[in-house]
Write a protein that holds these residues in place. Structure first.
Motif: not given
Ligand SMILES: [Zn+2]
Length: 439
Positions: A254, A256-257, A275, A283-285
């Motif tokens: 991911c 993002h995270c 994610c 995860g951050c989704g």
């Molecule tokens: Zn994520």
């Protein structure tokens, strides 16, 4: 039941109901629904007498008998038995009932103890246990080898030791219409169970531990058996269902995270990586990506990369730095042989199960370490045939199975970072993907 009906007739009773607790042992402590129903009927005064074939069919536990006697006293219920003349309305009748009950309890306890010891003795002598289904490779007597099946056992063991996945071997057996012991198809689980069973290497297992050399002949050697079990127990071998259907499981990250993406099909079944957020995930989704698109892109990138001279140089360098495969293989084999020897010594009762477990531990640690080193080497060996020959791999690609494809991608790509989708952009956007190549 027949005898009780006849007794009822002799006593001049009208049979109001029959209470049968089939297959429920009063000893096991489980409730007996019919017995409970009878007590309810007694209490509701729907019945005025109880007939049983023997007292131990009625209550098998002294506590239960006392409660029942109390109830009968209170409700003035008559009790009759086909096999004995017990009238619990009298003192002598109660004494008899209590003695019979106690005796039944003793017999049952004694019997289970006897059975347990018998089973232990049978196991220690390496004899087969009674009951159960016919083991694969042997006749129904569990002792005589069935040659046609023994050949299959040998074939499967050889293929597994050569590195073929269990599920691929199972699929092949089914394709060739080779039946399992029950005559049905092989599942990866049933094949795994068969191959991991110490039975086929002539070893007797009791409560999950090898306790003796068996009296039946072995189909594979005990060393092969130990190697197979070590191989199957290796968590690195295990692939989950998702990994089989998703080429890039464990390789996408991911943007993002930094969590690994997991297979998360859309409702409706369209394959997708996500994610994942929620229970069991960290995860951050926020990141989702269509599986087909990203797999096509990464595969194409890998094929190009394999053709490049840069990769070849990198691999050659790594090969030089790589641990000596031969050394680790030897180390692993030695550890496996020692485990097999230990099992054999334990089978001959040279030491206790606790000592065996303690002795196993350091060897198993060495084995795990050697395997990890080997895995590092073999990650590149899967590529040997294709380096500088991207065209050859491209031609072979579709005929490779998913685990082979995954191995090749994982040998070249460390990870692929997946960035967020551009708002309002519906087509596949390869600028979201940043491959991190293995050094
Ligand atoms: Zn994520």
């Amino acid at each position: 039941m027949e005898d009780c009906r006849r007794l009822a007739e002799r006593c001049g009773y009208v049979v109001a109901d029959c209470y049968v607790d089939d297959d429920v042992s009063a000893w096991s402590g489980t409730t007996r629904p019919e017995f409970e129903r009878m007590l309810d009927d007694l209490q509701a005064r729907r019945i005025g007498a109880v007939l049983a074939w023997h007292l131990d069919r009625l209550t098998r536990h002294p506590r239960e008998l006392e409660a029942f006697i109390d109830l009968c006293d209170r409700l003035r219920v008559k009790l009759g038995c086909v096999t004995s003349d017990v009238d619990i309305g009298t003192h002598i009748g109660r004494l008899t009932a209590r003695m019979l009950g106690g005796l039944a309890r003793y017999e049952s306890d004694h019997k289970s103890e006897r059975i347990r010891r018998k089973h232990e003795e049978i196991a220690a002598k390496g004899r087969a246990s009674g009951g159960g289904s016919r083991p694969y490779g042997y006749e129904a007597d569990k002792l005589t080898v069935r040659p046609a099946e023994a050949a299959i056992v040998n074939e499967c063991a050889r293929r597994l030791l050569a590195g073929e996945p269990v599920r691929s071997i199972a699929a092949d057996l089914n394709k060739r219409a080779v039946p399992s012991a029950t005559g049905g198809r092989w599942s990866p689980q049933s094949l795994r169970r068969m191959l991991a069973s110490p039975r086929i290497s002539g070893q007797r297992v009791h409560h999950g531990e090898i306790v003796a050399k068996a009296v039946w002949p072995a189909i594979i050697s005990s060393k092969e058996g130990a190697t197979i079990r070590a191989l199957l127990a290796n968590p690195e071998r295990r692939t989950n269902r998702a990994a089989r259907r998703y080429l890039l499981t464990g390789l996408l990250v991911c943007g993002h995270c930094g969590e690994r993406l997991v297979a998360r099909p859309r409702t409706g079944g369209k394959r997708r990586y996500a994610c994942a957020k929620g229970p069991g995930f960290s995860g951050c989704g926020k990141i989702y990506i269509n599986a087909d698109d990203v797999e096509r892109f990464v595969t194409a990138a890998v094929l190009i990369r394999l053709d490049s001279s840069a990769l070849q140089r990198a691999l050659e360098q790594r090969q030089r730095r790589a641990p000596d495969a031969q050394r680790w293989l030897q180390e692993a084999e030695q550890a496996q042989a020692q485990l097999a020897e230990l099992a054999e010594a334990y089978g001959q009762r040279e030491f206790s199960i606790v000592e065996w477990k303690a002795a196993r531990k350091p060897i198993e640690q060495r084995l795990t370490h050697a395997r990890r080193q080997l895995a590092k080497v073999s990650r590149t060996s899967v590529l040997d045939r294709y380096i500088g020959n991207g065209a050859g791999l491209r031609a072979d690609w579709d005929s490779l199975d998913l685990s082979q494809q995954h191995a090749i991608v994982a040998a070249v790509v460390d990870s692929v970072v997946v960035g967020p989708a551009r708002r309002g952009y519906n087509r596949f956007d390869e600028s979201r993907l940043t491959p991190v190549w293995r050094p």
